[in-house]
Write a protein that holds these residues in place. Structure first.
Motif, mmCIF file in Angstrom:
data_model
loop_
_atom_site.group_PDB
_atom_site.id
_atom_site.type_symbol
_atom_site.label_atom_id
_atom_site.label_comp_id
_atom_site.label_asym_id
_atom_site.label_seq_id
_atom_site.Cartn_x
_atom_site.Cartn_y
_atom_site.Cartn_z
ATOM 1 N N GLU A 19 -43.646 107.488 -22.446
ATOM 2 C CA GLU A 19 -44.651 108.547 -22.573
ATOM 3 C C GLU A 19 -44.768 109.354 -21.279
ATOM 4 O OE1 GLU A 19 -48.032 106.950 -25.603
ATOM 5 O OE2 GLU A 19 -47.820 105.852 -23.717
ATOM 6 N N ILE A 20 -44.724 108.661 -20.161
ATOM 7 C CA ILE A 20 -44.809 109.338 -18.873
ATOM 8 C C ILE A 20 -43.568 110.194 -18.652
ATOM 9 C CG2 ILE A 20 -44.834 108.955 -16.375
ATOM 10 C CD1 ILE A 20 -46.676 106.536 -16.957
ATOM 11 N N HIS A 21 -42.398 109.676 -18.989
ATOM 12 C CA HIS A 21 -41.157 110.445 -18.854
ATOM 13 C C HIS A 21 -41.202 111.693 -19.716
ATOM 14 C CE1 HIS A 21 -37.028 111.584 -19.933
ATOM 15 N NE2 HIS A 21 -36.772 111.313 -18.665
ATOM 16 N N ASP A 22 -41.680 111.554 -20.957
ATOM 17 C CA ASP A 22 -41.760 112.707 -21.861
ATOM 18 C C ASP A 22 -42.699 113.785 -21.311
ATOM 19 O OD1 ASP A 22 -39.986 111.433 -23.533
ATOM 20 O OD2 ASP A 22 -41.513 110.814 -24.996
ATOM 21 N N ALA A 23 -43.817 113.370 -20.732
ATOM 22 C CA ALA A 23 -44.750 114.337 -20.141
ATOM 23 C C ALA A 23 -44.107 115.024 -18.935
ATOM 24 C CB ALA A 23 -46.042 113.644 -19.727
ATOM 25 N N ALA A 24 -43.394 114.251 -18.115
ATOM 26 C CA ALA A 24 -42.712 114.830 -16.954
ATOM 27 C C ALA A 24 -41.635 115.811 -17.401
ATOM 28 C CB ALA A 24 -42.100 113.721 -16.093
ATOM 29 N N LEU A 25 -40.921 115.471 -18.440
ATOM 30 C CA LEU A 25 -39.883 116.353 -18.976
ATOM 31 C C LEU A 25 -40.489 117.675 -19.453
ATOM 32 C CD1 LEU A 25 -36.954 116.863 -19.864
ATOM 33 C CD2 LEU A 25 -37.505 115.650 -22.000
ATOM 34 N N GLN A 26 -41.594 117.610 -20.171
ATOM 35 C CA GLN A 26 -42.251 118.826 -20.641
ATOM 36 C C GLN A 26 -42.720 119.682 -19.467
ATOM 37 O OE1 GLN A 26 -42.564 120.193 -23.660
ATOM 38 N NE2 GLN A 26 -41.277 118.555 -24.424
ATOM 39 N N PHE A 27 -43.233 119.028 -18.428
ATOM 40 C CA PHE A 27 -43.705 119.751 -17.254
ATOM 41 C C PHE A 27 -42.549 120.481 -16.563
ATOM 42 C CE2 PHE A 27 -44.890 119.771 -12.696
ATOM 43 C CZ PHE A 27 -46.017 120.562 -12.778
ATOM 44 N N VAL A 49 -37.445 115.507 -13.047
ATOM 45 C CA VAL A 49 -38.105 114.715 -14.087
ATOM 46 C C VAL A 49 -38.377 113.303 -13.572
ATOM 47 C CG1 VAL A 49 -37.848 113.670 -16.382
ATOM 48 C CG2 VAL A 49 -37.180 116.056 -16.007
ATOM 49 N N SER A 50 -37.404 112.692 -12.932
ATOM 50 C CA SER A 50 -37.580 111.333 -12.408
ATOM 51 C C SER A 50 -38.657 111.276 -11.332
ATOM 52 C CB SER A 50 -36.259 110.805 -11.829
ATOM 53 O OG SER A 50 -35.307 110.681 -12.832
ATOM 54 N N SER A 51 -38.647 112.254 -10.458
ATOM 55 C CA SER A 51 -39.629 112.301 -9.376
ATOM 56 C C SER A 51 -41.047 112.484 -9.914
ATOM 57 C CB SER A 51 -39.267 113.436 -8.414
ATOM 58 O OG SER A 51 -40.210 113.530 -7.390
ATOM 59 N N ILE A 52 -41.212 113.388 -10.844
ATOM 60 C CA ILE A 52 -42.539 113.641 -11.409
ATOM 61 C C ILE A 52 -43.009 112.448 -12.226
ATOM 62 C CG2 ILE A 52 -43.792 115.075 -13.073
ATOM 63 C CD1 ILE A 52 -42.070 117.432 -11.949
ATOM 64 N N ALA A 53 -42.109 111.806 -12.952
ATOM 65 C CA ALA A 53 -42.483 110.613 -13.718
ATOM 66 C C ALA A 53 -42.948 109.502 -12.782
ATOM 67 C CB ALA A 53 -41.314 110.142 -14.577
ATOM 68 N N CYS A 55 -44.270 109.882 -9.767
ATOM 69 C CA CYS A 55 -45.579 110.288 -9.236
ATOM 70 C C CYS A 55 -46.676 110.098 -10.279
ATOM 71 C CB CYS A 55 -45.544 111.747 -8.782
ATOM 72 S SG CYS A 55 -44.576 112.020 -7.308
ATOM 73 N N ALA A 56 -46.374 110.416 -11.520
ATOM 74 C CA ALA A 56 -47.356 110.252 -12.592
ATOM 75 C C ALA A 56 -47.691 108.779 -12.799
ATOM 76 C CB ALA A 56 -46.836 110.868 -13.886
ATOM 77 N N ARG A 57 -46.689 107.926 -12.763
ATOM 78 C CA ARG A 57 -46.918 106.482 -12.906
ATOM 79 C C ARG A 57 -47.798 105.983 -11.764
ATOM 80 N NH1 ARG A 57 -47.972 102.985 -16.268
ATOM 81 N NH2 ARG A 57 -46.124 103.381 -17.486
ATOM 82 N N GLU A 58 -47.492 106.412 -10.549
ATOM 83 C CA GLU A 58 -48.289 106.009 -9.385
ATOM 84 C C GLU A 58 -49.740 106.473 -9.547
ATOM 85 O OE1 GLU A 58 -48.552 106.855 -4.595
ATOM 86 O OE2 GLU A 58 -46.703 107.325 -5.664
ATOM 87 N N LEU A 59 -49.925 107.707 -9.996
ATOM 88 C CA LEU A 59 -51.269 108.237 -10.211
ATOM 89 C C LEU A 59 -52.020 107.412 -11.251
ATOM 90 C CD1 LEU A 59 -53.470 110.462 -9.944
ATOM 91 C CD2 LEU A 59 -52.259 111.655 -11.788
ATOM 92 N N LEU A 60 -51.419 107.198 -12.400
ATOM 93 C CA LEU A 60 -52.087 106.453 -13.470
ATOM 94 C C LEU A 60 -52.411 105.027 -13.053
ATOM 95 C CD1 LEU A 60 -50.077 107.716 -16.558
ATOM 96 C CD2 LEU A 60 -52.395 108.362 -15.874
ATOM 97 N N ASP A 61 -51.509 104.399 -12.302
ATOM 98 C CA ASP A 61 -51.735 103.026 -11.860
ATOM 99 C C ASP A 61 -52.831 102.922 -10.811
ATOM 100 O OD1 ASP A 61 -49.822 102.153 -13.608
ATOM 101 O OD2 ASP A 61 -48.256 101.888 -12.088
ATOM 102 N N SER A 62 -53.054 103.987 -10.049
ATOM 103 C CA SER A 62 -54.040 103.921 -8.970
ATOM 104 C C SER A 62 -55.424 104.426 -9.375
ATOM 105 C CB SER A 62 -53.547 104.705 -7.752
ATOM 106 O OG SER A 62 -53.451 106.081 -8.062
ATOM 107 N N MET A 63 -55.531 105.120 -10.515
ATOM 108 C CA MET A 63 -56.822 105.640 -10.949
ATOM 109 C C MET A 63 -57.701 104.522 -11.499
ATOM 110 S SD MET A 63 -55.736 109.240 -12.723
ATOM 111 C CE MET A 63 -57.405 109.689 -13.153
ATOM 112 N N GLU A 64 -59.011 104.674 -11.299
ATOM 113 C CA GLU A 64 -59.979 103.699 -11.786
ATOM 114 C C GLU A 64 -61.063 104.420 -12.569
ATOM 115 O OE1 GLU A 64 -61.558 101.596 -8.475
ATOM 116 O OE2 GLU A 64 -59.597 100.943 -7.769
ATOM 117 N N THR A 65 -61.658 103.701 -13.502
ATOM 118 C CA THR A 65 -62.758 104.253 -14.273
ATOM 119 C C THR A 65 -63.675 103.129 -14.720
ATOM 120 O OG1 THR A 65 -63.386 105.626 -16.154
ATOM 121 C CG2 THR A 65 -61.510 104.163 -16.472
#
Length: 88
Positions: A19-27, A49-53, A55-65
């Motif tokens: 899912e993260i790869h697909d979002a990075a690809l679209q971006f 695409v690999s770089s953005i994916a 970064c996106a994984r790192e962002l999602l893993d570090s976010m808290e709610t």
């Protein structure tokens, strides 16, 4: 193009690498203005695409709610209902 980028944070189960790869690809497609790069630009496109994916994984893993995780089925139903009104 970017309509296919979905919110990936705070879901149970968490966003998959696919899912993260697909979002990075679209971006990258949106930024580059092309769906498929030429052979000359293919390596740069794939690196982006690999770089953005990553970064996106790192962002999602570090976010808290403190919110409860969202249910994928409920979110999909909301999108379907919104689209039914929009395209009716």
């Amino acid at each position: 193009m970017c309509r296919n980028i979905r919110t990936l944070f705070n879901f149970d189960p968490p966003a998959t690498d696919e899912e993260i790869h697909d979002a990075a690809l679209q971006f990258v497609r949106k930024l580059s203005g092309t769906i498929r790069p030429s052979k000359r630009n293919e390596a740069a496109f794939d690196r982006a695409v690999s770089s953005i994916a990553a970064c996106a994984r790192e962002l999602l893993d570090s976010m808290e709610t403190s919110q409860r995780p969202r249910n994928r089925e409920n979110e999909a139903a909301k999108v379907r209902a919104k689209n039914a009104v929009r395209f009716a």
